[in-house]
Structure formats: C-alpha cells, structure tokens
Scaffold this motif. Sequence first.
Motif, mmCIF file in Angstrom:
data_model
loop_
_atom_site.group_PDB
_atom_site.id
_atom_site.type_symbol
_atom_site.label_atom_id
_atom_site.label_comp_id
_atom_site.label_asym_id
_atom_site.label_seq_id
_atom_site.Cartn_x
_atom_site.Cartn_y
_atom_site.Cartn_z
ATOM 1 N N GLN A 185 29.606 41.302 44.825
ATOM 2 C CA GLN A 185 30.640 40.373 45.288
ATOM 3 C C GLN A 185 31.162 39.478 44.166
ATOM 4 O O GLN A 185 32.310 39.035 44.200
ATOM 5 N N ALA A 186 30.356 39.220 43.138
ATOM 6 C CA ALA A 186 30.804 38.398 42.007
ATOM 7 C C ALA A 186 31.727 39.162 41.070
ATOM 8 O O ALA A 186 32.411 38.558 40.237
ATOM 9 N N GLY A 187 31.752 40.484 41.199
ATOM 10 C CA GLY A 187 32.470 41.301 40.229
ATOM 11 C C GLY A 187 33.950 41.031 40.141
ATOM 12 O O GLY A 187 34.549 41.144 39.065
ATOM 13 N N GLY A 188 34.578 40.688 41.275
ATOM 14 C CA GLY A 188 36.015 40.440 41.238
ATOM 15 C C GLY A 188 36.381 39.261 40.371
ATOM 16 O O GLY A 188 37.410 39.282 39.668
ATOM 17 N N LEU A 189 35.565 38.200 40.397
ATOM 18 C CA LEU A 189 35.822 37.050 39.517
ATOM 19 C C LEU A 189 35.514 37.412 38.071
ATOM 20 O O LEU A 189 36.212 36.957 37.151
ATOM 21 N N ASP A 190 34.485 38.224 37.861
ATOM 22 C CA ASP A 190 34.177 38.661 36.501
ATOM 23 C C ASP A 190 35.317 39.489 35.919
ATOM 24 O O ASP A 190 35.635 39.383 34.729
ATOM 25 N N ALA A 191 35.952 40.315 36.748
ATOM 26 C CA ALA A 191 37.091 41.103 36.274
ATOM 27 C C ALA A 191 38.247 40.194 35.871
ATOM 28 O O ALA A 191 38.902 40.414 34.841
ATOM 29 N N ILE A 192 38.512 39.184 36.678
ATOM 30 C CA ILE A 192 39.591 38.243 36.348
ATOM 31 C C ILE A 192 39.262 37.498 35.059
ATOM 32 O O ILE A 192 40.131 37.299 34.200
ATOM 33 N N GLY A 193 38.006 37.093 34.913
ATOM 34 C CA GLY A 193 37.606 36.434 33.678
ATOM 35 C C GLY A 193 37.765 37.329 32.469
ATOM 36 O O GLY A 193 38.208 36.883 31.404
ATOM 37 N N GLN A 194 37.412 38.604 32.610
ATOM 38 C CA GLN A 194 37.569 39.536 31.492
ATOM 39 C C GLN A 194 39.042 39.776 31.182
ATOM 40 O O GLN A 194 39.424 39.876 30.003
ATOM 41 N N SER A 195 39.882 39.858 32.206
ATOM 42 C CA SER A 195 41.318 40.008 31.961
ATOM 43 C C SER A 195 41.854 38.827 31.168
ATOM 44 O O SER A 195 42.681 38.980 30.259
ATOM 45 N N ARG A 196 41.381 37.627 31.520
ATOM 46 C CA ARG A 196 41.831 36.444 30.787
ATOM 47 C C ARG A 196 41.413 36.529 29.324
ATOM 48 O O ARG A 196 42.165 36.135 28.425
ATOM 49 N N ARG A 197 40.229 37.069 29.060
ATOM 50 C CA ARG A 197 39.796 37.239 27.668
ATOM 51 C C ARG A 197 40.737 38.177 26.906
ATOM 52 O O ARG A 197 41.047 37.948 25.739
ATOM 53 N N LEU A 352 37.103 36.589 58.650
ATOM 54 C CA LEU A 352 38.077 37.408 59.371
ATOM 55 C C LEU A 352 38.132 38.840 58.859
ATOM 56 O O LEU A 352 38.778 39.696 59.466
ATOM 57 N N THR A 353 37.453 39.116 57.729
ATOM 58 C CA THR A 353 37.523 40.444 57.117
ATOM 59 C C THR A 353 36.166 41.076 56.900
ATOM 60 O O THR A 353 36.070 42.301 56.743
ATOM 61 N N GLY A 354 35.107 40.280 56.883
ATOM 62 C CA GLY A 354 33.830 40.739 56.377
ATOM 63 C C GLY A 354 33.783 40.561 54.877
ATOM 64 O O GLY A 354 34.769 40.193 54.230
ATOM 65 N N ARG A 355 32.609 40.784 54.317
ATOM 66 C CA ARG A 355 32.463 40.710 52.854
ATOM 67 C C ARG A 355 32.931 42.026 52.257
ATOM 68 O O ARG A 355 32.491 43.100 52.660
ATOM 69 N N LEU A 356 33.813 41.939 51.264
ATOM 70 C CA LEU A 356 34.484 43.115 50.711
ATOM 71 C C LEU A 356 33.913 43.531 49.369
ATOM 72 O O LEU A 356 34.552 44.294 48.645
ATOM 73 N N TYR A 357 32.739 43.012 49.005
ATOM 74 C CA TYR A 357 32.048 43.417 47.788
ATOM 75 C C TYR A 357 32.960 43.189 46.571
ATOM 76 O O TYR A 357 33.441 42.083 46.360
ATOM 77 N N GLY A 358 33.246 44.193 45.764
ATOM 78 C CA GLY A 358 34.060 43.966 44.576
ATOM 79 C C GLY A 358 35.451 43.444 44.865
ATOM 80 O O GLY A 358 36.106 42.868 43.996
ATOM 81 N N GLY A 359 35.944 43.648 46.082
ATOM 82 C CA GLY A 359 37.278 43.179 46.435
ATOM 83 C C GLY A 359 37.319 41.805 47.064
ATOM 84 O O GLY A 359 38.401 41.223 47.224
ATOM 85 N N GLY A 360 36.150 41.255 47.443
ATOM 86 C CA GLY A 360 36.138 40.020 48.221
ATOM 87 C C GLY A 360 36.599 38.798 47.466
ATOM 88 O O GLY A 360 37.420 38.016 47.949
ATOM 89 N N ALA A 361 36.065 38.588 46.260
ATOM 90 C CA ALA A 361 36.433 37.389 45.502
ATOM 91 C C ALA A 361 37.896 37.410 45.047
ATOM 92 O O ALA A 361 38.567 36.371 45.097
ATOM 93 N N PRO A 362 38.450 38.557 44.598
ATOM 94 C CA PRO A 362 39.888 38.554 44.290
ATOM 95 C C PRO A 362 40.751 38.220 45.502
ATOM 96 O O PRO A 362 41.798 37.575 45.360
ATOM 97 N N LEU A 363 40.320 38.629 46.699
ATOM 98 C CA LEU A 363 41.073 38.256 47.894
ATOM 99 C C LEU A 363 41.002 36.748 48.106
ATOM 100 O O LEU A 363 41.987 36.129 48.526
ATOM 101 N N ASP A 364 39.855 36.137 47.804
ATOM 102 C CA ASP A 364 39.757 34.681 47.878
ATOM 103 C C ASP A 364 40.654 34.011 46.839
ATOM 104 O O ASP A 364 41.242 32.959 47.105
#
Length: 429
Positions: A185-197, A352-364
């Motif tokens: 579930q943390a992976g989506g934020l990690d992806a955004i952080g890596q994109s920023r890098r 309203l969606t459930g936990r979406l694993y790698g997709g959940g944090a980017p949706l947040d």
Amino acid sequence: MTATATSPAPGTAGDTTRPSAVVTGIGVAAPNGLGTEAWWQATLRGESGIGPVTDYDASRYPSRLVGSITGFDAAEHIPGRLLPQTDRVTRLALVAGAEALADAGADPAELAGQDGYGDYSLGVVTSNATGGFGFTHREIRKLWTEGPQKVSVYESFAWFYAVNTGQLSIRHKLRGPSGVLVSEQAGGLDAIGQSRRTLRQGVKLSLTGGMDSSLDPWGLTSHIASGRLSRGTDPATAYLPFDARAAGHVPGEGGAILVLEDATAARARGARVYGEIAGYAATFSPRPGSGRPPGLERAARLALADSGLTPESVDVVFADAAGTPAADEEEATALRSLFGPYGVPVTAPKTLTGRLYGGGAPLDVAGALLALRDGVVPPTAGIGRPVAGHRLDLVRDTPREGPLRTALVLARGHGGFNAAVVVRAAGAS
C-alpha cells in the motif's frame, strides 16, 4: 488549520533552488467510479463500490466482499492487439494513464519534439503489489491441464510487477527514466517520490501512481491468507477503520495515474496545475516486539520537513486507515503526536473502495488534489462508533467544506513500509 511556512532548509522541496514537481493530470479507475470526475463525485456522495464477489462462486470463502470495478470493457478503451497480451490490471493502468495525459493536455509525441524535451525527458514510474494475477493464474491452469504448448507467450511479461510501467512507456513513447516500486500500500507514494527525483535529474514529465487488481479466486485466497481481511458480510460495515468494530479491510482493485511535471516546464506550455508534490519521505518500521517505535510518524515528519512546512500547516490528513485495532491505534497515536488531539481533520475515503494496494495511495493523492481544488474534504463512510481514545477529528458520512491549502497523505505497506506525501494547492506559498 492556517497554513504557516517555515524557512526551508537547503535541499528540501521548499528550497526554490530545486525544481518543483506539480501534478497537471489525473486518471482514475476505482470501484465507485471509472474516470476522475465520476469517482470524485461518487466519493463526495458517499457511494460505495464494495460488494459481494460476482465473477465466481465465493460462498465458501471466509471473506466474500471486494471493491470491484464493474462495467469495465477493455475493448472499448484500448486497441484489440493489446488485449491478448495484457492482464486486467494493465488494461486499467492504460485507461487511467491515457486519461491523465489527456487531462494534462500533454501529447508525448509533441513534447518530445519541443526544445528542452527530447525522447528521454519523459518517463514512467508506477507501483504494483501483485502483478498480473488473473493472467498468470489462467496460464498456469493451462500449463497444468493442457501442457506447456498452450501457455501464452505473453505470460513471460504479463504477470510482472513492472508490466504497467512497460506498457505505458511503449504506448505513449515515454523513453526516459522509468521504474516500478513494490511496497504494497505504501508503494504508490514511493512511486510518486521516485518520479519527483527523476524530475530533479532533468526529466520534464513523468507518468506516475499505481494500479492493482488481484481479485480472482487465487488472488482473493492470497489476501485471505494474510489474516488482515474483514469477514463482514455487510458492504456498509465490513471495513471500518478507527471504529470500535474494526476487524480488517476489504480488498479492492484500481488506483490512479498522475502526470507529474517540472513546474517550470509545465508553466512554459501553459498547463493547468492541480497542485504540488511538496514533500515526500519513506521509513521502515522495526519488527514487532523490538521495543523501537513504528516509523509512520517519522515518515510524516520527514515529509513535512522536506516540504519546508510544519504540522500547523496541514489542513487535512488522508489516513492509511488499515482497519485493524492495533494498526489503527498506531496511526492514531502518530497523528496525535503530530497534531495534538482532534488537531486536524482526518479522512479515509478508501472505506468506499477497499484497500487498493499499490493503487490505493495514489488514489488518495488524487483525492487530496481535488479536495484542495474544490475546498471540500471527502467523507469516511460507515464509522458509527469511533474509538474515543483515538481522539481524531474524523470527517464522517458527509463532506466538510472549508479553505484547504495543504494535505498530508499517509500509507503503510505490509512488512513495515511507511510513506508520506505532502500535497500543496496550486499557488500556495
């Protein structure tokens, strides 16, 4: 809360000597809405996408509720030649990625030919926790029952965690620095952080976020084996983070893909900006029983420091909201330490969606950007008995309107992963 900036430390997001990363496009595929605005309006109305499994007989499973995207016909959205070589998760990622680029008004082919861009200035970084589950399980069944000659040649890559990044890169000719982050579930934020890098290293535009889909029989069995799923049978009350009845989460599919751009490049092409990824940090929690504190609060503090902001600057928190008593208490403790009791509005629209694993944090993150845009905090659904000891200002049942400039998004992945992102409204200072 009133936004208050501190003097940024060198090397932080608040340091103007480093390029800012802004979001110019959003694409969403979620159980309660396909497409960004459809999902956002359904979320504000409190419409749930959680329901019983309908694709197969799950009557003998101890957990039978999922957040499934219904009515999705991939043939209506992507070329037929891609259908034999893609799992459902990749098809969802391709649809959301195309929506995000269109929303940003960004044609990669045109951008690559402009001064300052080039073929290697456009990249992709996504998150995925489970790979192409449905595709690979279907091919493994063929292997067992029909022999290796019947297994699709596309099995060689359609199962892989990085397949969404690869297919998005190929389809849109995004040849720059790319990758995949796998931290649940943390992976989506990690992806955004890596994109920023990558933007700080010279990339002009990066497609980022995450998508997951693993609700086939084998996938649901895997989630059940984790011991973290709710066994509730009522979609309205099965997933209740921060509630006295919390007993696990509901698994879902989907996520969000974002267009992240160098702020200077985005302004130069006249792009509309949703907001800035002002801060990011990741930590790793020690093993249970070690006597050392969990890492979620430290991730939040580091992300705020990276943004040059203080906790007093945060107007809303999009919580990880694991949905188990121990994990909810851990997060509530971190939030009280950061903001004080009832110190900041907290929401978890993932109920309203459930936990979406790698997709959940980017949706947040998408939700945070739209909340800042519209001046409204989306609700947390179904929480009728909030745990008094948490002392959280939960936004429940109905949206809460008010001026919003800064949001904090938190996420935790199974095994100790923690990540935090600070999102700042366009034009905020």
